[in-house]
Design a protein around this motif. Structure first.
Motif, PDB file in Angstrom:
ATOM      1  N   ARG A  83       1.001  -1.271  -0.168  1.00 40.38           N
ATOM      2  CA  ARG A  83       0.030   0.087  -0.065  1.00 40.38           C
ATOM      3  C   ARG A  83       0.860   1.083  -0.215  1.00 40.38           C
ATOM      4  O   ARG A  83       0.315   2.388  -0.374  1.00 40.38           O
ATOM      5  CB  ARG A  83      -0.970  -0.038   1.187  1.00 40.38           C
ATOM      6  CG  ARG A  83      -1.890  -1.172   1.040  1.00 40.38           C
ATOM      7  CD  ARG A  83      -2.793  -0.926   2.346  1.00 40.38           C
ATOM      8  NE  ARG A  83      -3.928  -1.997   2.320  1.00 40.38           N
ATOM      9  CZ  ARG A  83      -4.988  -1.676   1.881  1.00 40.38           C
ATOM     10  NH1 ARG A  83      -5.393  -0.708   1.365  1.00 40.38           N
ATOM     11  NH2 ARG A  83      -5.962  -2.899   1.907  1.00 40.38           N
ATOM     12  N   VAL A  84       2.151   1.178   0.231  1.00 43.12           N
ATOM     13  CA  VAL A  84       2.998   2.141   0.445  1.00 43.12           C
ATOM     14  C   VAL A  84       4.244   1.851  -0.588  1.00 43.12           C
ATOM     15  O   VAL A  84       4.508   0.824  -0.749  1.00 43.12           O
ATOM     16  CB  VAL A  84       3.472   2.430   1.958  1.00 43.12           C
ATOM     17  CG1 VAL A  84       2.218   2.939   2.728  1.00 43.12           C
ATOM     18  CG2 VAL A  84       4.093   1.263   2.394  1.00 43.12           C
ATOM     19  N   GLY A  85       5.085   3.015  -0.784  1.00 44.42           N
ATOM     20  CA  GLY A  85       6.226   2.887  -1.561  1.00 44.42           C
ATOM     21  C   GLY A  85       7.416   2.881  -0.789  1.00 44.42           C
ATOM     22  O   GLY A  85       7.411   3.114   0.212  1.00 44.42           O
ATOM     23  N   GLY A  86       8.275   1.696  -1.247  1.00 46.57           N
ATOM     24  CA  GLY A  86       9.616   1.702  -0.506  1.00 46.57           C
ATOM     25  C   GLY A  86      10.370   0.556  -1.099  1.00 46.57           C
ATOM     26  O   GLY A  86      10.270   0.289  -2.198  1.00 46.57           O
ATOM     27  N   LEU A  87      11.353   0.134  -0.491  1.00 47.57           N
ATOM     28  CA  LEU A  87      12.265  -1.076  -1.051  1.00 47.57           C
ATOM     29  C   LEU A  87      11.571  -2.380  -0.529  1.00 47.57           C
ATOM     30  O   LEU A  87      11.483  -2.552   0.586  1.00 47.57           O
ATOM     31  CB  LEU A  87      13.630  -0.831  -0.572  1.00 47.57           C
ATOM     32  CG  LEU A  87      14.473  -1.695  -0.741  1.00 47.57           C
ATOM     33  CD1 LEU A  87      14.908  -1.878  -2.476  1.00 47.57           C
ATOM     34  CD2 LEU A  87      15.833  -1.898  -0.044  1.00 47.57           C
ATOM     35  N   GLY A 135       7.170 -10.541   3.086  1.00 46.15           N
ATOM     36  CA  GLY A 135       8.263  -9.691   3.040  1.00 46.15           C
ATOM     37  C   GLY A 135       7.922  -8.323   3.746  1.00 46.15           C
ATOM     38  O   GLY A 135       6.818  -8.403   4.329  1.00 46.15           O
ATOM     39  N   HIS A 136       8.930  -7.398   3.575  1.00 41.44           N
ATOM     40  CA  HIS A 136       8.736  -5.943   4.250  1.00 41.44           C
ATOM     41  C   HIS A 136       8.844  -5.009   3.381  1.00 41.44           C
ATOM     42  O   HIS A 136       9.618  -5.308   2.516  1.00 41.44           O
ATOM     43  CB  HIS A 136       9.671  -5.980   5.624  1.00 41.44           C
ATOM     44  CG  HIS A 136       9.325  -6.956   6.605  1.00 41.44           C
ATOM     45  ND1 HIS A 136       8.579  -6.678   7.579  1.00 41.44           N
ATOM     46  CD2 HIS A 136      10.183  -7.850   6.749  1.00 41.44           C
ATOM     47  CE1 HIS A 136       8.707  -7.988   8.438  1.00 41.44           C
ATOM     48  NE2 HIS A 136       9.727  -8.557   8.012  1.00 41.44           N
ATOM     49  N   VAL A 137       8.175  -3.939   3.335  1.00 36.51           N
ATOM     50  CA  VAL A 137       8.616  -2.653   2.509  1.00 36.51           C
ATOM     51  C   VAL A 137       9.395  -1.734   3.605  1.00 36.51           C
ATOM     52  O   VAL A 137       8.800  -1.354   4.512  1.00 36.51           O
ATOM     53  CB  VAL A 137       7.230  -1.947   2.244  1.00 36.51           C
ATOM     54  CG1 VAL A 137       7.576  -0.730   1.366  1.00 36.51           C
ATOM     55  CG2 VAL A 137       6.364  -2.972   1.050  1.00 36.51           C
ATOM     56  N   GLU A 196      13.699   2.347   7.768  1.00 37.19           N
ATOM     57  CA  GLU A 196      12.885   1.449   8.711  1.00 37.19           C
ATOM     58  C   GLU A 196      11.680   0.971   8.031  1.00 37.19           C
ATOM     59  O   GLU A 196      11.171   1.192   6.874  1.00 37.19           O
ATOM     60  CB  GLU A 196      12.452   2.224   9.709  1.00 37.19           C
ATOM     61  CG  GLU A 196      13.141   3.126  10.753  1.00 37.19           C
ATOM     62  CD  GLU A 196      13.948   2.086  11.505  1.00 37.19           C
ATOM     63  OE1 GLU A 196      13.511   0.930  11.767  1.00 37.19           O
ATOM     64  OE2 GLU A 196      15.217   2.363  12.270  1.00 37.19           O
ATOM     65  N   PRO A 197      11.590  -0.415   8.489  1.00 40.09           N
ATOM     66  CA  PRO A 197      10.132  -0.956   7.891  1.00 40.09           C
ATOM     67  C   PRO A 197       9.074  -0.339   8.183  1.00 40.09           C
ATOM     68  O   PRO A 197       8.665   0.243   9.151  1.00 40.09           O
ATOM     69  CB  PRO A 197      10.094  -2.285   8.444  1.00 40.09           C
ATOM     70  CG  PRO A 197      11.421  -2.745   8.922  1.00 40.09           C
ATOM     71  CD  PRO A 197      11.979  -1.249   9.541  1.00 40.09           C
TER      72      PRO A 197
END
Length: 372
Positions: free
Chosen positions: A273-277, A298-300, A307-308
């Motif tokens: 739902r959010v942008g990130g790595l 996984g984590h974003v 931070e996650p």
């Protein structure tokens, strides 16, 4: 005989019946920058008569990993022992392929070429519609069967064959099903391609419902992964085309099939739902791996705070349909997808007995309203 790379024909109808590879360079339109938008078709004319199979990809410009398999087919297949004709379309949408984008970068109402096939809707002259119409009229109107490849973009990989289940003609439905089994990918996604968006305005919906051309599509593979893994996907896709040629009676090649298939009709995407790595919890992953409800996939991670900021979890017990490596994600980008284990349409089935089909007479497409 094989034509020189500099020799080409303006359309499929102009290609001679001389056995060998021939090249079609069909102009579509001219863009604002002066670029001629062109549809390239590699035609392999067999030594004996038989049906026509179209193998196509590149309607979405960021899905390009199929090119390795297409190159292997172009280099490895010969007219000897081929009954019929193979139409190979490596890049159906060169305008999106240039910048490696899924859609065309324009201000039209429809920038997705795989949502723009001329299924009775009013035609417009936007690029996506002209490209899809060219594929429909210059290629699909001359084919008996179709394979359309939609592999994962860079960083994400898909793992199934997709096949339509709701065509109005039962012969088309049955032959689509058998094409999917013959292709040989161990996971088969049975989808209502007519009832669900974009319906017959997609390549599969248009081919099966409008033209009565049986089809299925490979979604096996992606880019940016281990070279051996990518090579395996490339070999499996090339093997799948050879399987289909054998199933259609176009060659004498024996089919190479798994002992069983995971067949399913519904999935749940697990995308951010959010942008990130994206930071996968497990690599490498495996298609069809059993996952448990609430399992962390996984984590974003925020590229700014490091931070996650979101955790991606399996929504239920099931099987992994697609997955991704660590790469930058925007909201909704491809990450994971889970097949529900307890859905009544999710089942493991043995490889069926496949018999070469009888070609279904193509239906001529009805004239579209408005401008071509």
């Amino acid at each position: 005989m094989t034509d020189s790379p500099t020799d080409h024909y303006p359309d499929v109808e102009s290609v001679p019946t001389t056995p060998g590879w021939h090249l079609v360079r069909a102009p579509v339109t001219t863009d604002l920058n002066g670029m001629e938008v062109t549809l390239w078709v590699h035609v392999l004319q067999g030594a004996e008569p038989g049906p026509t199979l179209t193998v196509m990809s590149g309607l979405h410009g960021n899905e390009w990993h199929h090119l390795h398999a297409f190159k292997a087919l172009r280099d490895g297949l010969t007219p000897d022992g081929l009954r019929g004709r193979l139409l190979l379309v490596p890049v159906a949408n060169q305008v999106s392929f240039g910048p490696l984008r899924r859609h065309l970068n324009d201000d039209s109402d429809n920038a997705d070429a795989n949502r723009a096939f001329p299924a009775g809707a009013t035609r417009h002259t936007w690029l996506a519609e002209q490209i899809a119409t060219a594929v429909a009229e210059r290629v699909l109107a001359h084919t008996d069967y179709m394979l359309d490849f939609h592999l994962g973009m860079w960083g994400a990989t898909l793992g199934s064959t997709i096949v339509g289940t709701d065509f109005s003609d039962p012969l088309v439905r049955d032959q689509c099903r058998d094409l999917a089994f013959a292709f040989g990918t161990p996971m088969i996604y049975r989808s209502k391609v007519v009832a669900h968006f974009p319906g017959p305005r997609s390549s599969h919906g248009y081919a099966g419902e409008i033209l009565r051309v049986p089809s299925c599509g490979s979604m096996l593979g992606g880019a940016g992964f281990d070279r051996d893994e990518e090579r395996g996907w490339t070999e499996a896709n090339a093997r799948g085309v050879r399987n289909v040629l054998g199933y259609l009676g176009m060659t004498d090649e024996a089919l190479v099939l798994p002992e069983r298939f995971l067949v399913y009709e519904t999935v749940q995407r697990v995308n951010p739902r959010v942008g990130g790595l994206l930071a996968p919890a497990r690599l490498p992953e495996r298609f069809g791996r059993e996952v448990t409800a609430d399992e962390v996939l996984g984590h974003v991670v925020s590229p700014y705070t490091l931070e996650p900021i979101e955790t991606l979890r399996a929504p239920f017990d099931g099987y992994l349909a697609y997955w991704a490596r660590d790469y930058p994600l925007r909201p909704g980008d491809w990450a994971y997808c889970v097949i529900p284990a307890d859905h009544p349409a999710t089942e493991w089935v043995e490889a069926p007995e496949l018999v070469a089909p009888t070609v279904i007479p193509r239906r001529a497409a009805a004239p579209s309203k408005g401008r071509p």
